[in-house]
Write an enzyme that holds these catalytic residues in place. Structure first.
Site, PDB file in Angstrom:
ATOM      1  N   GLU A 170       0.804  -1.230   0.000  1.00  0.00           N
ATOM      2  CA  GLU A 170       0.000   0.000   0.000  1.00  0.00           C
ATOM      3  C   GLU A 170       0.837   1.280   0.000  1.00  0.00           C
ATOM      4  OE1 GLU A 170      -2.780  -0.302   3.256  1.00  0.00           O
ATOM      5  OE2 GLU A 170      -3.711  -2.113   2.459  1.00  0.00           O
ATOM      6  N   ASN A 216       2.201  -5.235  -3.050  1.00  0.00           N
ATOM      7  CA  ASN A 216       0.814  -5.589  -2.731  1.00  0.00           C
ATOM      8  C   ASN A 216      -0.021  -4.326  -2.511  1.00  0.00           C
ATOM      9  OD1 ASN A 216      -1.011  -7.830  -2.004  1.00  0.00           O
ATOM     10  ND2 ASN A 216      -0.953  -7.000   0.082  1.00  0.00           N
ATOM     11  N   HIS A 258     -10.113  -6.374  -1.936  1.00  0.00           N
ATOM     12  CA  HIS A 258     -11.140  -6.025  -0.942  1.00  0.00           C
ATOM     13  C   HIS A 258     -12.254  -5.275  -1.672  1.00  0.00           C
ATOM     14  CE1 HIS A 258      -8.831  -7.279   2.523  1.00  0.00           C
ATOM     15  NE2 HIS A 258      -7.801  -6.552   2.134  1.00  0.00           N
ATOM     16  N   GLU A 289      -5.932 -10.880  -0.747  1.00  0.00           N
ATOM     17  CA  GLU A 289      -6.742 -10.575   0.457  1.00  0.00           C
ATOM     18  C   GLU A 289      -8.221 -10.469   0.104  1.00  0.00           C
ATOM     19  OE1 GLU A 289      -5.250  -7.154   2.572  1.00  0.00           O
ATOM     20  OE2 GLU A 289      -3.166  -7.672   2.215  1.00  0.00           O
ATOM     21  N   ASP A 291     -12.007 -10.323  -0.109  1.00  0.00           N
ATOM     22  CA  ASP A 291     -13.295 -10.430   0.594  1.00  0.00           C
ATOM     23  C   ASP A 291     -14.237  -9.421  -0.054  1.00  0.00           C
ATOM     24  OD1 ASP A 291     -12.329  -8.055   1.789  1.00  0.00           O
ATOM     25  OD2 ASP A 291     -12.201  -8.922   3.802  1.00  0.00           O
TER      26      ASP A 291
END
Ligand code: XIL
Length: 397
Positions: A170, A216, A258, A289, A291
């Site tokens: 990030e 990432n 996400h 990651e 979701d």
């Protein structure tokens, strides 16, 4: 001679594809793909299916299903928190490896690969570090050497045990930040300048010659305008291209994934296009990651199925889009969900105003949701020519 060698190679390829897609059945028990785990079905494509692991839930005697599902359904694991700096070095100079070691040992017992998460991030830093910088007792030159030591210490400890390292996490701003023009954001860029990104990859490589080194980030599932001033995927693409051009040892880009059902999101073709373009640079990719959360409206909380059903379906559709795109790109090595059950998901605790949840593939009682079934179907009904087995990249020097 050339022709025969070529034909032999072709036969091997056909035979390999045959083995990978073989459906092992016996007279007594016909092969039933729907009874297979995600990890077994992923293996047909060489794709690793993973989850973030909450170490407290994993150790909880009251949660045997948590442990079973981690073990049975997944072929790669990520520490949800315990490899972050604040967990590893809570007081200066004193590393506590216990929880991170436990994760690595569990993965070994379960025959799983480990995604290391994370070496450099602006969040979840130890207080001694951020306080020291804030009060001036740690200057920028010392900060750089502290970062170097941290990366070296952690990557060396787990040398040979980590498949993919999230080296930098990030680093790039979002269009809603100030200034809105995309830029390198956060603690490290503010104190060390953007050069810390290349440094981090070089230091990680020096400490671990075998891990695949990843950048990432979130909101990089698909390209937008193509203008790096406001298209985060383009900004990251230009960044990693630049790193490669300067010989920085980066092996892959992790797309966190996400998502939320309240947003526009993407279709498979857009996501596959992004993965193909990163692959075109010679990089691996991974969903790291995933979701897909939803608003917990009053109706949802009251159990109104008319409000719940569309959310579960939209969530499943988004898992499907990301997984199908990953399957379509042989350099997409793994698909990791950020927790697998709504019982232990970071979403309700993080996105609470307004409340959100329903983000994972099992409900709070460990019942598989539509999203789990759709992932399974994606893995079952995929194969050559459009879905081929994964590439096996060599770590860049
Ligand atoms: C989250 C964890 O899930 C939470 O338990 C913790 O409180 C905060 O961090 N992007 C990342 C992850 O790279 O490390 C974050 O994990 C989620 C967002």
């Amino acid at each position: 001679m050339m022709l025969r060698r070529w034909m032999a190679a072709g036969l091997v390829a056909v035979a390999t594809a045959g083995v990978l897609n073989a459906v092992p059945a016996t007279a007594q028990r016909p092969y039933d793909p729907t009874a297979q785990s995600l990890r077994a079905l992923g293996q047909r494509h060489g794709l690793y299916v993973g989850t973030a692991v909450d170490m407290a839930a994993l150790a909880d005697p009251a949660e045997p299903r948590y442990r079973e599902i981690v073990r049975d359904e997944f072929s790669t694991v990520t520490a949800e928190n315990v490899m972050k700096w604040e967990s590893l070095e809570p007081t200066r100079g004193n590393y506590d490896w216990s929880a991170a070691d436990e994760l690595v040992a569990t993965a070994r017992r379960n025959g799983q690969k480990v995604r290391g998460h994370v070496l450099v991030w602006h969040s979840q830093l130890p207080k001694w570090l951020t306080d020291g910088v804030a009060d001036g007792s740690i200057d920028n030159a010392e900060l750089r050497s502290i970062l170097r030591r941290h990366i070296t210490t952690v990557a060396s400890r787990y040398r040979g045990k980590i498949w993919q390292w999230d080296v930098v996490n990030e680093a790039v701003s979002d269009p809603w930040d100030t200034p809105s023009t995309l830029h390198y954001k956060g603690f490290w860029a503010e104190h060390l300048g953007p050069g810390y990104v290349a440094d981090a990859f070089r230091w990680a490589r020096a400490a671990d010659p075998t891990a695949l080194l990843f950048y990432n980030d979130y909101n990089i599932e698909a390209f937008g305008s193509g203008d790096p001033a406001n298209d985060k995927t383009q900004f990251v693409f230009d960044m990693v291209k630049g790193l490669l051009g300067r010989g920085v040892p980066i092996d892959g880009v992790g797309s966190q994934g996400h998502l939320g059902t309240q947003y526009g999101n993407y279709d498979t073709l857009q996501v596959a296009d992004a993965l193909h373009r990163f692959a075109g640079l010679g990089l691996s990719t991974a969903f790291t990651e995933v979701d897909v959360r939803s608003r917990l409206t009053d109706g949802v909380q009251a159990g109104d199925s008319e409000e719940i059903n569309p959310r579960l379906q939209a969530s499943a559709a988004n898992f499907h889009v990301l997984l199908q795109a990953c399957l379509a790109e042989p350099r997409c090595l793994s698909f990791t969900v950020w927790g697998f059950t709504d019982r232990h998901s970071w979403v309700p605790g993080t996105f609470d105003d307004p409340p959100q949840g329903l983000a994972t593939i099992y409900d709070e009682n460990y019942q598989p949701k539509r999203s789990y079934q759709l992932m399974k179907a994606d893995l079952i009904y995929a194969g050559p020519p459009y879905v081929r087995t994964r590439a096996t990249p060599k770590p860049r020097r």
